[in-house]
Scaffold this active site. Structure first.
Site, PDB file in Angstrom:
ATOM      1  N   CYS A  23       0.839  -1.205   0.000  1.00 13.93           N
ATOM      2  CA  CYS A  23       0.000   0.000   0.000  1.00 13.93           C
ATOM      3  C   CYS A  23       0.876   1.258   0.000  1.00 13.93           C
ATOM      4  O   CYS A  23       2.106   1.165  -0.017  1.00 13.93           O
ATOM      5  CB  CYS A  23      -0.934  -0.012   1.207  1.00 13.93           C
ATOM      6  SG  CYS A  23      -0.076  -0.028   2.791  1.00 13.93           S
ATOM      7  N   MET A  24       0.262   2.428   0.022  1.00  9.90           N
ATOM      8  CA  MET A  24       1.021   3.679   0.138  1.00  9.90           C
ATOM      9  C   MET A  24       1.670   3.751   1.522  1.00  9.90           C
ATOM     10  O   MET A  24       1.182   3.146   2.481  1.00  9.90           O
ATOM     11  CB  MET A  24       0.096   4.882  -0.072  1.00  9.90           C
ATOM     12  CG  MET A  24      -0.308   5.065  -1.541  1.00  9.90           C
ATOM     13  SD  MET A  24      -1.457   6.439  -1.792  1.00  9.90           S
ATOM     14  CE  MET A  24      -0.382   7.848  -1.499  1.00  9.90           C
ATOM     15  N   GLY A  27       7.063   2.415   2.069  1.00  9.37           N
ATOM     16  CA  GLY A  27       8.505   2.513   1.788  1.00  9.37           C
ATOM     17  C   GLY A  27       8.919   1.817   0.507  1.00  9.37           C
ATOM     18  O   GLY A  27      10.086   1.439   0.367  1.00  9.37           O
ATOM     19  N   GLU A 101       6.230   3.019  -9.722  1.00 11.64           N
ATOM     20  CA  GLU A 101       4.788   3.306  -9.863  1.00 11.64           C
ATOM     21  C   GLU A 101       4.210   2.747 -11.175  1.00 11.64           C
ATOM     22  O   GLU A 101       3.526   3.442 -11.935  1.00 11.64           O
ATOM     23  CB  GLU A 101       4.535   4.825  -9.794  1.00 11.64           C
ATOM     24  CG  GLU A 101       5.068   5.486  -8.534  1.00 11.64           C
ATOM     25  CD  GLU A 101       4.149   5.370  -7.328  1.00 11.64           C
ATOM     26  OE1 GLU A 101       3.202   4.548  -7.355  1.00 11.64           O
ATOM     27  OE2 GLU A 101       4.394   6.096  -6.357  1.00 11.64           O
ATOM     28  N   GLN A 103       1.799   0.976 -11.867  1.00 16.11           N
ATOM     29  CA  GLN A 103       0.331   0.952 -12.045  1.00 16.11           C
ATOM     30  C   GLN A 103      -0.169   2.151 -12.853  1.00 16.11           C
ATOM     31  O   GLN A 103      -1.289   2.142 -13.340  1.00 16.11           O
ATOM     32  CB  GLN A 103      -0.393   0.892 -10.683  1.00 16.11           C
ATOM     33  CG  GLN A 103      -0.456   2.180  -9.891  1.00 16.11           C
ATOM     34  CD  GLN A 103       0.802   2.493  -9.093  1.00 16.11           C
ATOM     35  OE1 GLN A 103       1.745   1.707  -9.080  1.00 16.11           O
ATOM     36  NE2 GLN A 103       0.825   3.634  -8.414  1.00 16.11           N
ATOM     37  N   CYS A 157      -0.655   1.489  10.290  1.00 18.95           N
ATOM     38  CA  CYS A 157      -1.999   2.078  10.250  1.00 18.95           C
ATOM     39  C   CYS A 157      -1.991   3.457  10.912  1.00 18.95           C
ATOM     40  O   CYS A 157      -1.531   3.600  12.050  1.00 18.95           O
ATOM     41  CB  CYS A 157      -2.990   1.147  10.956  1.00 18.95           C
ATOM     42  SG  CYS A 157      -4.663   1.839  11.000  1.00 18.95           S
ATOM     43  N   CYS A 198      -9.337  -0.887  10.508  1.00 18.88           N
ATOM     44  CA  CYS A 198      -9.638   0.550  10.408  1.00 18.88           C
ATOM     45  C   CYS A 198     -10.033   0.978   8.994  1.00 18.88           C
ATOM     46  O   CYS A 198     -10.583   2.067   8.816  1.00 18.88           O
ATOM     47  CB  CYS A 198      -8.438   1.364  10.876  1.00 18.88           C
ATOM     48  SG  CYS A 198      -7.997   1.052  12.600  1.00 18.88           S
TER      49      CYS A 198
END
Ligand SMILES: [Zn+2]
Length: 203
Positions: A23-24, A27, A101, A103, A157, A198
């Site tokens: 995920c963002m 790192g 990146e 994607q 998180c 969350c």
């Protein structure tokens, strides 16, 4: 000095693909730069690309969140990468290609990455595995089975400190709706890393 695994690959002139995903805020770009620098220290000829769409980046270098820099070419498409690679490879044989990146590039990048590895190139790629709706992101979904090496990184998180592997898009302080526009003109959206407890699935 090459490690055993790299030595075998290089002596037999086989390329391979390394995918760094997650995920963002996990790192990925720092890991990408670490791997490219490692080849650079070993005097391998390294070239890096990043899609123009990522506005966090200055024009001719890769900037990670922590500010480390590496020379790279901004590109709009897979054919840009092909043209620049062929031009640079004529000047001096390229050993390692980095693509950050992935994607954000057109889907033909997947076959091109495969083609580079088949030519004996080490291809190091980063990409988000999921969008803010937790759906698989294009290109990364195809690179997962194609890559020899996959490293999935987690973030922390923002809400509770658990391992996070999802990206929550926030608009006006609230989780974005599933049909929210991809680009907001006023730039009022932001992103947070969230754990499974969350993360709120956009509706
Ligand atoms: Zn959490």
């Amino acid at each position: 000095m090459l490690t055993g695994q790299e030595k075998i690959y290089r002596e037999t002139n086989l390329g391979w693909v390394e995918l760094i995903t997650g995920c963002m805020f996990a790192g990925k770009t720092e890991e990408f730069i670490r791997r490219l620098r490692r080849h650079d220290y070993a005097k391998h000829n390294v070239i890096a690309f990043k899609p123009l769409i990522d506005q966090r980046y200055s024009v001719n270098s890769i900037a990670s969140h922590s500010g480390t820099m590496l020379p790279s070419f901004p590109v709009a498409s897979t054919s840009d990468i092909r043209n620049i690679f062929e031009r640079e490879n004529q000047k001096q044989k390229i050993d390692v290609v980095g693509i950050d990146e992935v994607q954000f590039l057109d889907p033909s990048i997947v076959d091109y990455i495969d083609e580079l590895a088949n030519q004996g190139i080490i291809v190091i790629v980063t990409g988000l595995d999921k969008d803010f709706k937790s759906q698989p992101f294009q290109n990364v979904d195809k690179l997962l089975p194609l890559a020899e090496f996959v490293e999935k990184l987690t973030a922390i998180c923002h809400k509770c400190g658990n391992f996070a592997n999802r990206t929550q898009r926030i608009i006006n302080g609230q989780p974005a709706a599933a049909d929210s526009p991809i680009v907001l003109v006023d730039g009022k959206d932001s992103y947070e890393a969230r754990c499974r407890n969350c993360y709120k699935k956009p509706e």
